[in-house]
Design an enzyme around this catalytic site. Sequence first.
Site, PDB file in Angstrom:
ATOM      1  N   ARG A 193     -49.017  37.370  35.629  1.00 38.89           N
ATOM      2  CA  ARG A 193     -50.327  37.229  34.989  1.00 38.89           C
ATOM      3  C   ARG A 193     -51.382  38.200  35.501  1.00 38.89           C
ATOM      4  NH1 ARG A 193     -53.876  36.781  31.764  1.00 38.89           N
ATOM      5  NH2 ARG A 193     -55.148  34.943  31.300  1.00 38.89           N
ATOM      6  N   HIS A 198     -54.139  32.687  53.289  1.00 43.22           N
ATOM      7  CA  HIS A 198     -55.306  33.315  52.659  1.00 43.22           C
ATOM      8  C   HIS A 198     -56.339  33.740  53.691  1.00 43.22           C
ATOM      9  CE1 HIS A 198     -54.729  31.480  48.353  1.00 43.22           C
ATOM     10  NE2 HIS A 198     -53.774  32.313  48.711  1.00 43.22           N
ATOM     11  N   LYS A 228     -56.919  31.236  44.523  1.00 45.61           N
ATOM     12  CA  LYS A 228     -57.568  29.978  44.900  1.00 45.61           C
ATOM     13  C   LYS A 228     -56.582  29.080  45.636  1.00 45.61           C
ATOM     14  CE  LYS A 228     -55.015  27.878  41.944  1.00 45.61           C
ATOM     15  NZ  LYS A 228     -53.973  26.951  42.466  1.00 45.61           N
TER      16      LYS A 228
END
Length: 338
Positions: A27, A87, A105
């Site tokens: 994506r 992250h 996220k």
Amino acid sequence: MEVAVTGAEERPVRLGALGTSSIAWRRVLPTVVRTPELRLTAVAGRSEARSRRFAERFGCAAETDAAALLDRPDIDAVYISTPTGLHRRFAEQALRAGKHVLVEKPVGVDAAEARALCALAAERGLVLRENFMFPHHPQHAHVRDLMDTGRLGRPASFRAAFCVPPLSKDDIRYDARLGGGALLDVGVYPLRAASLLLGPGLEVAGATLRVRAEDGLDLSGQVLLVSPSGVLAELSFGFEHAYASSYTVWGDRARVTVTRAFTPPPAHQPLVVLEEQDREERLLLPAADQLQLLLEAFARQVRAGGAGAAESGVRAEAVAAMELVDAVRATARCVAVE
């Protein structure tokens, strides 16, 4: 020290991809390469072979590791798609290397990680954004307009759900050590939707989590929030359900439902259903690519720099979202399941 991207607004922001995840392959990077405001320069992943595969598909360089990618002077910003538990580590490295950051996220596993990264970005004058796509879709602005113009009357309740069927057994989202679990993967969506439509100051009134008996990893959950004005929000999320991605805002005059709230495909025309006492209105809105809109906004902000009220607001939202996650964890009654 911030990497300068001034002097030629027409020059695309040069992006490095750190992580060779499924979402990057399917994506994000395909959208990056067709976004004029961005240019994919290099990619680095967990193996050289995987990095080369990505580089061949997307027409960029392959680097041996994160350090080599972050050391490149021809990269202005970094997209990070490592597992959630990594992250904070890689976003911090990128910010210290003077790169703007777009991170999958959520920004970290808890509010402490979010605060640390946001403070570092502010200190360095760099952009730090989460890859939360759905708030950029125009369908939510349409709902907000219905609320602001009084079409719904006085809101009393909000309901949202983001649930997916069980994942493959080897999926990293089942690995607690890597920041797995349903709350951080899908639960953050209805939490963000509640904040988007009900505003700041939400408090957790109650929560329940179904957790894996062997290690306590959360598989699904339900949360009750209350807004400062008294609106009650009921949220459901998990890895144990048939697919659902919707929300409803219910007022004393009408209620509005978004039927594909969080992951509409780019060509999908959103259906927004407005129900009043004696009539129903089904609104088919124009299709929009929420990811491309996010990427364009990120590129504009990188060109503008990481300072200013807009960036402070974005960072505050990221921290507030993770404070809600922490409150859910602290409040939740956990039910062990085999």
